[in-house]
Design a protein around this motif. Structure first.
Motif, PDB file in Angstrom:
ATOM      1  N   LYS A   5       3.872 -78.708   6.456  1.00  0.00           N
ATOM      2  CA  LYS A   5       3.546 -77.367   5.968  1.00  0.00           C
ATOM      3  C   LYS A   5       3.341 -76.426   7.142  1.00  0.00           C
ATOM      4  O   LYS A   5       3.843 -75.302   7.149  1.00  0.00           O
ATOM      5  CB  LYS A   5       2.290 -77.412   5.106  1.00  0.00           C
ATOM      6  N   GLN A 124      -1.785 -67.951  -0.325  1.00  0.00           N
ATOM      7  CA  GLN A 124      -1.191 -68.664  -1.458  1.00  0.00           C
ATOM      8  C   GLN A 124       0.272 -68.284  -1.628  1.00  0.00           C
ATOM      9  O   GLN A 124       1.114 -69.150  -1.873  1.00  0.00           O
ATOM     10  CB  GLN A 124      -1.978 -68.372  -2.741  1.00  0.00           C
ATOM     11  N   GLN A 125       0.594 -66.997  -1.479  1.00  0.00           N
ATOM     12  CA  GLN A 125       1.984 -66.550  -1.557  1.00  0.00           C
ATOM     13  C   GLN A 125       2.816 -67.232  -0.473  1.00  0.00           C
ATOM     14  O   GLN A 125       3.942 -67.660  -0.728  1.00  0.00           O
ATOM     15  CB  GLN A 125       2.093 -65.033  -1.375  1.00  0.00           C
ATOM     16  N   ASP A 127       2.154 -70.101   1.013  1.00  0.00           N
ATOM     17  CA  ASP A 127       2.285 -71.516   0.655  1.00  0.00           C
ATOM     18  C   ASP A 127       3.400 -71.714  -0.376  1.00  0.00           C
ATOM     19  O   ASP A 127       4.191 -72.657  -0.268  1.00  0.00           O
ATOM     20  CB  ASP A 127       0.969 -72.067   0.094  1.00  0.00           C
ATOM     21  N   GLU A 128       3.454 -70.820  -1.356  1.00  0.00           N
ATOM     22  CA  GLU A 128       4.498 -70.918  -2.380  1.00  0.00           C
ATOM     23  C   GLU A 128       5.884 -70.701  -1.778  1.00  0.00           C
ATOM     24  O   GLU A 128       6.834 -71.411  -2.116  1.00  0.00           O
ATOM     25  CB  GLU A 128       4.233 -69.907  -3.503  1.00  0.00           C
ATOM     26  N   ALA A 129       5.996 -69.732  -0.882  1.00  0.00           N
ATOM     27  CA  ALA A 129       7.285 -69.463  -0.237  1.00  0.00           C
ATOM     28  C   ALA A 129       7.719 -70.651   0.618  1.00  0.00           C
ATOM     29  O   ALA A 129       8.898 -71.019   0.637  1.00  0.00           O
ATOM     30  CB  ALA A 129       7.197 -68.195   0.611  1.00  0.00           C
ATOM     31  N   ALA A 131       6.804 -73.814   0.135  1.00  0.00           N
ATOM     32  CA  ALA A 131       7.176 -74.896  -0.786  1.00  0.00           C
ATOM     33  C   ALA A 131       8.582 -74.667  -1.341  1.00  0.00           C
ATOM     34  O   ALA A 131       9.384 -75.607  -1.437  1.00  0.00           O
ATOM     35  CB  ALA A 131       6.159 -74.996  -1.926  1.00  0.00           C
ATOM     36  N   GLN A 132       8.886 -73.432  -1.664  1.00  0.00           N
ATOM     37  CA  GLN A 132      10.217 -73.104  -2.180  1.00  0.00           C
ATOM     38  C   GLN A 132      11.274 -73.347  -1.104  1.00  0.00           C
ATOM     39  O   GLN A 132      12.334 -73.920  -1.383  1.00  0.00           O
ATOM     40  CB  GLN A 132      10.255 -71.651  -2.638  1.00  0.00           C
ATOM     41  N   GLN A 135      11.824 -77.043  -0.692  1.00  0.00           N
ATOM     42  CA  GLN A 135      12.602 -77.575  -1.806  1.00  0.00           C
ATOM     43  C   GLN A 135      14.085 -77.238  -1.640  1.00  0.00           C
ATOM     44  O   GLN A 135      14.944 -78.088  -1.870  1.00  0.00           O
ATOM     45  CB  GLN A 135      12.087 -77.033  -3.145  1.00  0.00           C
TER      46      GLN A 135
END
Length: 155
Positions: A5, A124-125, A127-129, A131-132, A135
């Motif tokens: 991460k 959080q945004q 972290d989401e970016a 993770a995307q 993926q």
């Protein structure tokens, strides 16, 4: 996972990839980095200014170290040959290792300082970016592996 991460965060937000990558390709300019973060996280003007200041400070500290590391790597390459001086090689290699460690530490500190500027929602945004992005990278790797494997005979 935390290291992955962290590395993805660095790559996504700053394009910092270490001494070797810095030699091969230039990191995005400071304005581009802040603009990318702003597009992703909707930074306010104070956050943008603070991040620009952090990037300027880091650049002034890292640039001379990166230049010295590049010079040491070039010099180490010049030592290759039958009349090598082991002590000189080891001395320069040790200094290169020290510089690489210093550059890595400064990069981690920079990333931490930048993340401290973000709000919890922005983290959080991010972290989401990340993770995307991870993926998408995994999907691409899987697709490349599937395309690279010989086709199975139909039975």
């Amino acid at each position: 996972m935390k290291l992955t991460k962290f590395l993805a965060t660095i790559a996504l937000t700053l394009g910092i990839a270490g001494v070797a990558a810095a030699q091969q390709m230039e990191a995005p300019s400071q304005g581009d980095q802040v603009d990318q973060l702003n597009q992703l996280l909707d930074l306010d003007e104070n956050q943008q200014q603070e991040i620009r200041g952090l990037l300027e400070e880091a650049e002034s500290q890292l640039a001379p170290k990166e230049q010295e590391a590049q010079a040491l790597q070039a010099r180490l390459g010049d030592y290759v040959g039958p009349d090598f001086d082991e002590n000189l090689i080891r001395e320069d290699a040790a200094r290169l290792g020290d510089l690489t460690g210093e550059i890595t530490a400064e990069s981690v500190l920079l990333q931490s300082r930048i993340e401290a500027v973000f709000t919890e929602e922005q983290r959080q945004q991010l972290d989401e970016a990340i993770a995307q992005q991870q993926q998408q990278m995994q999907d691409m790797q899987n697709q490349m592996q599937q395309e690279g494997q010989p086709a199975q005979p139909v039975q």
